[in-house]
Scaffold this motif. Sequence first.
Motif, PDB file in Angstrom:
ATOM      1  N   THR A   6     -45.626 -39.056   2.923  1.00  0.00           N
ATOM      2  CA  THR A   6     -45.435 -39.817   4.634  1.00  0.00           C
ATOM      3  C   THR A   6     -43.570 -39.759   4.729  1.00  0.00           C
ATOM      4  O   THR A   6     -43.111 -39.965   3.922  1.00  0.00           O
ATOM      5  CB  THR A   6     -45.572 -40.827   4.520  1.00  0.00           C
ATOM      6  OG1 THR A   6     -45.525 -41.871   3.815  1.00  0.00           O
ATOM      7  CG2 THR A   6     -47.255 -40.720   4.154  1.00  0.00           C
ATOM      8  N   SER A   7     -43.608 -39.597   5.527  1.00  0.00           N
ATOM      9  CA  SER A   7     -42.181 -39.502   6.192  1.00  0.00           C
ATOM     10  C   SER A   7     -41.429 -41.493   5.135  1.00  0.00           C
ATOM     11  O   SER A   7     -40.474 -40.642   5.094  1.00  0.00           O
ATOM     12  CB  SER A   7     -41.989 -38.876   7.643  1.00  0.00           C
ATOM     13  OG  SER A   7     -42.126 -38.309   8.205  1.00  0.00           O
ATOM     14  N   ALA A   8     -42.374 -41.943   6.064  1.00  0.00           N
ATOM     15  CA  ALA A   8     -42.107 -43.626   5.668  1.00  0.00           C
ATOM     16  C   ALA A   8     -41.393 -43.499   4.286  1.00  0.00           C
ATOM     17  O   ALA A   8     -40.716 -43.927   4.248  1.00  0.00           O
ATOM     18  CB  ALA A   8     -43.195 -44.370   6.089  1.00  0.00           C
ATOM     19  N   ILE A   9     -42.554 -43.320   2.840  1.00  0.00           N
ATOM     20  CA  ILE A   9     -41.953 -43.133   1.594  1.00  0.00           C
ATOM     21  C   ILE A   9     -40.651 -42.734   1.709  1.00  0.00           C
ATOM     22  O   ILE A   9     -40.118 -42.767   0.793  1.00  0.00           O
ATOM     23  CB  ILE A   9     -43.252 -43.037   0.995  1.00  0.00           C
ATOM     24  CG1 ILE A   9     -44.472 -43.523   1.511  1.00  0.00           C
ATOM     25  CG2 ILE A   9     -43.403 -42.808   0.044  1.00  0.00           C
ATOM     26  CD1 ILE A   9     -45.488 -43.771   0.581  1.00  0.00           C
ATOM     27  N   ALA A  10     -40.762 -41.048   1.818  1.00  0.00           N
ATOM     28  CA  ALA A  10     -39.727 -40.464   1.484  1.00  0.00           C
ATOM     29  C   ALA A  10     -38.305 -41.073   2.085  1.00  0.00           C
ATOM     30  O   ALA A  10     -37.929 -41.165   1.611  1.00  0.00           O
ATOM     31  CB  ALA A  10     -39.574 -38.832   2.083  1.00  0.00           C
ATOM     32  N   GLN A  11     -38.842 -41.506   3.347  1.00  0.00           N
ATOM     33  CA  GLN A  11     -37.556 -42.347   4.050  1.00  0.00           C
ATOM     34  C   GLN A  11     -36.836 -43.344   3.019  1.00  0.00           C
ATOM     35  O   GLN A  11     -35.535 -43.320   2.602  1.00  0.00           O
ATOM     36  CB  GLN A  11     -37.565 -42.894   5.384  1.00  0.00           C
ATOM     37  CG  GLN A  11     -36.457 -43.952   5.957  1.00  0.00           C
ATOM     38  CD  GLN A  11     -36.070 -43.953   7.320  1.00  0.00           C
ATOM     39  OE1 GLN A  11     -37.680 -43.545   8.453  1.00  0.00           O
ATOM     40  NE2 GLN A  11     -35.625 -44.978   7.801  1.00  0.00           N
ATOM     41  N   SER A  12     -37.923 -43.866   2.637  1.00  0.00           N
ATOM     42  CA  SER A  12     -37.925 -45.217   1.455  1.00  0.00           C
ATOM     43  C   SER A  12     -37.131 -44.531   0.414  1.00  0.00           C
ATOM     44  O   SER A  12     -36.007 -45.188  -0.098  1.00  0.00           O
ATOM     45  CB  SER A  12     -39.254 -45.794   1.885  1.00  0.00           C
ATOM     46  OG  SER A  12     -38.716 -47.340   0.644  1.00  0.00           O
ATOM     47  N   PHE A  13     -37.834 -43.673  -0.152  1.00  0.00           N
ATOM     48  CA  PHE A  13     -37.087 -42.883  -1.606  1.00  0.00           C
ATOM     49  C   PHE A  13     -35.549 -42.371  -1.266  1.00  0.00           C
ATOM     50  O   PHE A  13     -34.711 -42.923  -1.776  1.00  0.00           O
ATOM     51  CB  PHE A  13     -37.963 -41.964  -1.685  1.00  0.00           C
ATOM     52  CG  PHE A  13     -37.940 -40.967  -3.018  1.00  0.00           C
ATOM     53  CD1 PHE A  13     -37.672 -41.661  -4.234  1.00  0.00           C
ATOM     54  CD2 PHE A  13     -36.648 -40.445  -2.549  1.00  0.00           C
ATOM     55  CE1 PHE A  13     -37.018 -40.377  -4.979  1.00  0.00           C
ATOM     56  CE2 PHE A  13     -35.999 -38.930  -4.025  1.00  0.00           C
ATOM     57  CZ  PHE A  13     -36.661 -39.655  -5.135  1.00  0.00           C
ATOM     58  N   MET A  14     -34.906 -41.980  -0.222  1.00  0.00           N
ATOM     59  CA  MET A  14     -33.946 -40.978  -0.120  1.00  0.00           C
ATOM     60  C   MET A  14     -33.168 -42.220   0.435  1.00  0.00           C
ATOM     61  O   MET A  14     -31.794 -42.724  -0.719  1.00  0.00           O
ATOM     62  CB  MET A  14     -34.337 -40.203   1.067  1.00  0.00           C
ATOM     63  CG  MET A  14     -32.939 -39.819   1.284  1.00  0.00           C
ATOM     64  SD  MET A  14     -32.429 -38.611  -0.628  1.00  0.00           S
ATOM     65  CE  MET A  14     -34.530 -36.944  -0.490  1.00  0.00           C
ATOM     66  N   THR A  15     -33.146 -43.471   0.759  1.00  0.00           N
ATOM     67  CA  THR A  15     -32.633 -44.456   1.138  1.00  0.00           C
ATOM     68  C   THR A  15     -32.391 -45.082  -0.549  1.00  0.00           C
ATOM     69  O   THR A  15     -31.516 -45.138  -0.064  1.00  0.00           O
ATOM     70  CB  THR A  15     -33.194 -45.889   2.623  1.00  0.00           C
ATOM     71  OG1 THR A  15     -33.214 -44.604   3.293  1.00  0.00           O
ATOM     72  CG2 THR A  15     -32.173 -46.596   2.804  1.00  0.00           C
TER      73      THR A  15
END
Length: 135
Positions: free
Chosen positions: A28-37
């Motif tokens: 998901t975009s939310a998990i991808a954003q969390s991972f990348m951050t």
Amino acid sequence: ALTKAGFSDMDIIVGRAGWPTDGAVNATSAIAQSFMTGLVNHLARKSGTPLRPKFAPTETYLYSLLDEDQHSIATGSYDRHYGIFMFDGQAKYHVNLGQGPMALKNALDVDYLPSKWSWLAWKCVICLQQLLPAA
């Protein structure tokens, strides 16, 4: 492991790091954003591993800047969705890659190349794979 193998001074390069935004249950975009951050913050702290806390990768390559709508899905449909941007250049989530609190910029007026260029790029990848020694 590197120290045990006699390579304690070897630089570490992370070949590719990313998280898909579609094509699997936790993509998901939310998990991808969390991972990348988390990845960017970890790299900014220059922290390494518990055994070598001051030893951080010297280079890290993000996988991938853009979604690839023609990428093989042999391993799963998520393989097409690792980009920070959709294939048309629209940002999927916010991540600070050095721009601070500013959002990523969406591409405007995207001009698509004829499909022959996608085919040519794929053929070049196949040619390179044939020339490079197997890992």
